[in-house]
Scaffold this motif. Structure first.
Motif, PDB file in Angstrom:
ATOM      1  N   ALA A 249       0.849  -1.186   0.000  1.00 47.75           N
ATOM      2  CA  ALA A 249       0.000   0.000   0.000  1.00 47.75           C
ATOM      3  C   ALA A 249       0.886   1.239   0.000  1.00 47.75           C
ATOM      4  CB  ALA A 249      -0.922   0.017   1.221  1.00 47.75           C
ATOM      5  N   PRO A 250       0.411   2.335  -0.580  1.00 48.79           N
ATOM      6  CA  PRO A 250       1.189   3.578  -0.538  1.00 48.79           C
ATOM      7  C   PRO A 250       1.376   4.130   0.869  1.00 48.79           C
ATOM      8  CG  PRO A 250      -0.502   3.689  -2.254  1.00 48.79           C
ATOM      9  CD  PRO A 250      -0.808   2.474  -1.412  1.00 48.79           C
ATOM     10  N   GLU A 251       0.436   3.811   1.779  1.00 50.10           N
ATOM     11  CA  GLU A 251       0.510   4.366   3.127  1.00 50.10           C
ATOM     12  C   GLU A 251       0.324   3.267   4.160  1.00 50.10           C
ATOM     13  OE1 GLU A 251      -1.040   8.791   3.215  1.00 50.10           O
ATOM     14  OE2 GLU A 251      -2.594   7.487   2.358  1.00 50.10           O
ATOM     15  N   ALA A 252       0.890   3.507   5.341  1.00 50.49           N
ATOM     16  CA  ALA A 252       0.763   2.567   6.454  1.00 50.49           C
ATOM     17  C   ALA A 252       0.555   3.344   7.742  1.00 50.49           C
ATOM     18  CB  ALA A 252       1.996   1.685   6.576  1.00 50.49           C
ATOM     19  N   VAL A 253      -0.242   2.764   8.627  1.00 53.43           N
ATOM     20  CA  VAL A 253      -0.514   3.353   9.937  1.00 53.43           C
ATOM     21  C   VAL A 253      -0.049   2.379  11.010  1.00 53.43           C
ATOM     22  CG1 VAL A 253      -2.286   4.189  11.528  1.00 53.43           C
ATOM     23  CG2 VAL A 253      -2.545   4.584   9.063  1.00 53.43           C
ATOM     24  N   VAL A 254       0.749   2.880  11.943  1.00 53.48           N
ATOM     25  CA  VAL A 254       1.194   2.087  13.083  1.00 53.48           C
ATOM     26  C   VAL A 254       0.301   2.432  14.270  1.00 53.48           C
ATOM     27  CG1 VAL A 254       3.094   1.586  14.673  1.00 53.48           C
ATOM     28  CG2 VAL A 254       3.563   1.997  12.238  1.00 53.48           C
ATOM     29  N   ALA A 255      -0.522   1.482  14.675  1.00 54.74           N
ATOM     30  CA  ALA A 255      -1.452   1.664  15.802  1.00 54.74           C
ATOM     31  C   ALA A 255      -1.357   0.426  16.686  1.00 54.74           C
ATOM     32  CB  ALA A 255      -2.872   1.892  15.300  1.00 54.74           C
ATOM     33  N   LEU A 256      -0.181   0.190  17.200  1.00 54.22           N
ATOM     34  CA  LEU A 256       0.132  -1.051  17.912  1.00 54.22           C
ATOM     35  C   LEU A 256       0.117  -0.895  19.423  1.00 54.22           C
ATOM     36  CD1 LEU A 256       3.019  -2.196  15.555  1.00 54.22           C
ATOM     37  CD2 LEU A 256       0.807  -3.331  15.793  1.00 54.22           C
ATOM     38  N   GLY A 257      -0.456   0.195  19.919  1.00 54.72           N
ATOM     39  CA  GLY A 257      -0.529   0.354  21.361  1.00 54.72           C
ATOM     40  C   GLY A 257       0.838   0.266  22.009  1.00 54.72           C
ATOM     41  N   PRO A 258       1.001  -0.568  23.026  1.00 49.59           N
ATOM     42  CA  PRO A 258       2.282  -0.646  23.738  1.00 49.59           C
ATOM     43  C   PRO A 258       3.427  -1.227  22.918  1.00 49.59           C
ATOM     44  CG  PRO A 258       0.764  -2.315  24.535  1.00 49.59           C
ATOM     45  CD  PRO A 258      -0.030  -1.421  23.633  1.00 49.59           C
ATOM     46  N   TRP A 259       3.118  -1.775  21.758  1.00 46.45           N
ATOM     47  CA  TRP A 259       4.166  -2.304  20.881  1.00 46.45           C
ATOM     48  C   TRP A 259       4.546  -1.321  19.774  1.00 46.45           C
ATOM     49  CZ3 TRP A 259       0.118  -5.184  22.738  1.00 46.45           C
ATOM     50  CH2 TRP A 259       0.466  -6.232  23.609  1.00 46.45           C
ATOM     51  N   SER A 260       3.969  -0.136  19.778  1.00 43.58           N
ATOM     52  CA  SER A 260       4.231   0.817  18.697  1.00 43.58           C
ATOM     53  C   SER A 260       5.697   1.218  18.627  1.00 43.58           C
ATOM     54  CB  SER A 260       3.355   2.063  18.874  1.00 43.58           C
ATOM     55  OG  SER A 260       1.981   1.741  18.755  1.00 43.58           O
ATOM     56  N   ASP A 261       6.365   1.241  19.780  1.00 41.81           N
ATOM     57  CA  ASP A 261       7.762   1.661  19.746  1.00 41.81           C
ATOM     58  C   ASP A 261       8.675   0.634  19.096  1.00 41.81           C
ATOM     59  OD1 ASP A 261       7.466  -0.139  21.851  1.00 41.81           O
ATOM     60  OD2 ASP A 261       8.982   0.830  23.096  1.00 41.81           O
ATOM     61  N   THR A 262       8.216  -0.614  18.950  1.00 44.84           N
ATOM     62  CA  THR A 262       9.047  -1.593  18.252  1.00 44.84           C
ATOM     63  C   THR A 262       9.217  -1.200  16.785  1.00 44.84           C
ATOM     64  OG1 THR A 262       7.156  -3.018  17.695  1.00 44.84           O
ATOM     65  CG2 THR A 262       8.289  -3.445  19.784  1.00 44.84           C
ATOM     66  N   ILE A 263       8.222  -0.519  16.232  1.00 41.52           N
ATOM     67  CA  ILE A 263       8.319  -0.029  14.859  1.00 41.52           C
ATOM     68  C   ILE A 263       8.954   1.355  14.818  1.00 41.52           C
ATOM     69  CG2 ILE A 263       7.045   0.519  12.761  1.00 41.52           C
ATOM     70  CD1 ILE A 263       7.025  -2.438  13.490  1.00 41.52           C
ATOM     71  N   SER A 264       8.473   2.258  15.652  1.00 39.23           N
ATOM     72  CA  SER A 264       8.986   3.635  15.603  1.00 39.23           C
ATOM     73  C   SER A 264      10.484   3.679  15.892  1.00 39.23           C
ATOM     74  CB  SER A 264       8.223   4.518  16.598  1.00 39.23           C
ATOM     75  OG  SER A 264       8.426   4.094  17.937  1.00 39.23           O
ATOM     76  N   ARG A 265      10.937   2.905  16.860  1.00 42.03           N
ATOM     77  CA  ARG A 265      12.353   2.904  17.213  1.00 42.03           C
ATOM     78  C   ARG A 265      13.212   2.361  16.075  1.00 42.03           C
ATOM     79  NH1 ARG A 265      11.767   0.569  21.748  1.00 42.03           N
ATOM     80  NH2 ARG A 265      12.239  -1.551  21.013  1.00 42.03           N
ATOM     81  N   SER A 266      12.732   1.304  15.430  1.00 41.75           N
ATOM     82  CA  SER A 266      13.511   0.715  14.331  1.00 41.75           C
ATOM     83  C   SER A 266      13.611   1.656  13.137  1.00 41.75           C
ATOM     84  CB  SER A 266      12.873  -0.613  13.899  1.00 41.75           C
ATOM     85  OG  SER A 266      11.626  -0.391  13.249  1.00 41.75           O
ATOM     86  N   LEU A 267      12.683   2.628  13.038  1.00 41.70           N
ATOM     87  CA  LEU A 267      12.696   3.572  11.924  1.00 41.70           C
ATOM     88  C   LEU A 267      13.331   4.911  12.302  1.00 41.70           C
ATOM     89  CD1 LEU A 267       9.127   2.845  10.502  1.00 41.70           C
ATOM     90  CD2 LEU A 267      11.323   2.161   9.519  1.00 41.70           C
ATOM     91  N   GLY A 268      13.889   4.989  13.507  1.00 39.27           N
ATOM     92  CA  GLY A 268      14.649   6.172  13.884  1.00 39.27           C
ATOM     93  C   GLY A 268      13.908   7.220  14.677  1.00 39.27           C
ATOM     94  N   TYR A 269      12.707   6.908  15.140  1.00 37.09           N
ATOM     95  CA  TYR A 269      11.942   7.860  15.942  1.00 37.09           C
ATOM     96  C   TYR A 269      12.192   7.585  17.429  1.00 37.09           C
ATOM     97  CZ  TYR A 269       9.403   8.526  11.554  1.00 37.09           C
ATOM     98  OH  TYR A 269       9.079   8.769  10.243  1.00 37.09           O
TER      99      TYR A 269
END
Length: 419
Positions: A249-269
């Protein structure tokens, strides 16, 4: 050799809790094709275990206490409503320091002002989704009771309620007699309560999320099982390999609650996300005893609510890491206190439920664009109010993603505030 089938959509939403499902529905309502991805079924993690409150009256976020006596009680784990896992203190100390500073009167007032546009629409947005999903009869409009054991704290609560007059909230102050008329099976251990009338409740929040997810699927959405950590950025957008194959998909939404930082951290946030864990267990009731409203025992540090499975006892806050072993000591401490005010019988479950509430130190969620990546969006960190704010969060993010005029300024919820 035939190429594997790739499913295409406008948006991939990662996480099928109340936030992710609401985002998926709101995007779908605006004409976007959406694929919802989770490793489990809808509403089976954090969204399952709350007290079922759609908390329209929580116009001031839950801040850190300023009184030294209360801070000391918390520091030594002497209060049932808050517990610290001291092995985690070196890691969470910076978060706690910022949380304490953000809880000072002026920053807390700013947080309340920023959260008001979301809170004041919380019930109405649930009503709209519940009506569409055919489950509006599940909504209870009787409010909840904030109850007290001592006259001193009850008097303070009456003053605090008056101080919220500017927000236009409806409430009633109940003395002991009025409280027992409203809740005939409550004991006289409680001297009174504030009955907040604006909030709504549901008897099975997990089932509500499942109903929303079923409505999403009935409208043509896809709900697939998969590991969110397999999300990858592509030249044309985002992809993830699910149990049913590859999705793009052209866009993605991360709405993983307490696991959201597993994605955000890996992407540099660098987002300061902390977990406030909570526990619950259900009880049978003694005889024909009924509980007509959820009751927050403020001094006891717990919530009792009549749920689909029985009377749910929900604890306060445990500061611990997401992956550390459960320690339901708060349930053991609060169960005798709960029995003092309501005739509970035996526990229904042999093992208590535990979940993690995703919290940010400035008491505002992240709702908005991932500023480092094209087509990436985030919605998490709702600080005890995921159920309350799910549909309105979905609406705001969907308005931003589709270019509609947003009903409120989204700047207070932007990721950029954390640098």
């Amino acid at each position: 050799m035939a190429q594997p089938h790739i499913q295409q959509a406008d948006v991939i939403v990662l996480g099928a809790g109340i936030i992710g499902v609401s985002v998926a529905l709101q995007l779908q309502r605006r004409g976007r094709s959406v694929i919802l991805v989770d490793r489990r079924g809808a509403g089976e993690e954090t969204s399952y275990g709350n007290a079922g409150l759609i908390e329209r009256s929580s116009v001031v976020p839950y801040g850190a206490p300023r009184e030294l006596s209360k801070l000391m009680r918390y520091a030594f784990n002497l209060s049932a409503d808050v517990r610290f896992d001291w092995l985690q203190m070196p890691r969470i100390a910076p978060w706690l320091w910022r949380f304490w500073r953000e809880s000072a009167p002026k920053p807390l007032a700013r947080a309340a002002a920023d959260m008001q546009p979301l809170i004041e629409r919380s019930v109405s947005e649930h009503e709209a989704l519940m009506s569409e999903a055919g489950v509006l009869p599940q909504l209870r409009r009787a409010g909840w009771l904030e109850a007290y054991r001592s006259e001193k704290t009850f008097e303070h609560a009456r003053g605090a309620a008056v101080a919220l007059h500017q927000f236009g909230l409806k409430y009633e102050v109940l003395d002991r007699k009025a409280l027992q008329q409203r809740e005939p099976h409550i004991s006289d251990a409680l001297v009174g309560a504030v009955h907040w009338l604006d909030p709504a409740t549901v008897a099975d929040p997990g089932a509500l999320v499942k109903a929303y997810a079923s409505h999403f699927v009935d409208r043509g959405g896809l709900f697939l099982q998969g590991d969110a950590q397999l999300l990858r950025q592509e030249e044309t957008g985002w992809s993830i390999v699910t149990d049913s194959g590859r999705v793009e998909a052209p866009e993605a939404v991360v709405a993983l609650g307490p696991w959201s930082d597993t994605i955000s951290r890996s992407l540099g946030y660098k987002i300061p996300l902390a977990m406030k864990r909570g526990y619950h267990v259900h009880f049978e009731t003694d005889g024909d005893a009924q509980l007509n409203h959820p009751i927050v025992d403020v001094e006891g540090g717990f919530v009792l609510a009549s749920m689909a499975k029985g009377i749910r006892l929900t604890t306060g806050v445990e500061f611990a890491s997401r992956g550390s072993r459960p320690n339901p000591v708060q349930l053991d401490r609060t169960e005798p206190l709960a029995r003092q005010i309501f005739p509970l019988r035996q526990r229904i479950e042999a093992k208590p439920w535990m979940g993690s509430r995703p919290c940010l130190p400035d008491m505002r969620p992240v709702i908005g664009r991932g500023y480092r990546h094209k087509g990436l969006w985030f919605a998490f960190g709702h600080n005890h109010h995921g159920l309350t704010l799910g549909p309105i969060t979905g609406r705001l993010l969907a308005e931003m993603m589709t270019g509609e005029p947003a009903f409120t300024d989204p700047a207070p919820y932007a990721m950029e505030r954390f640098g």
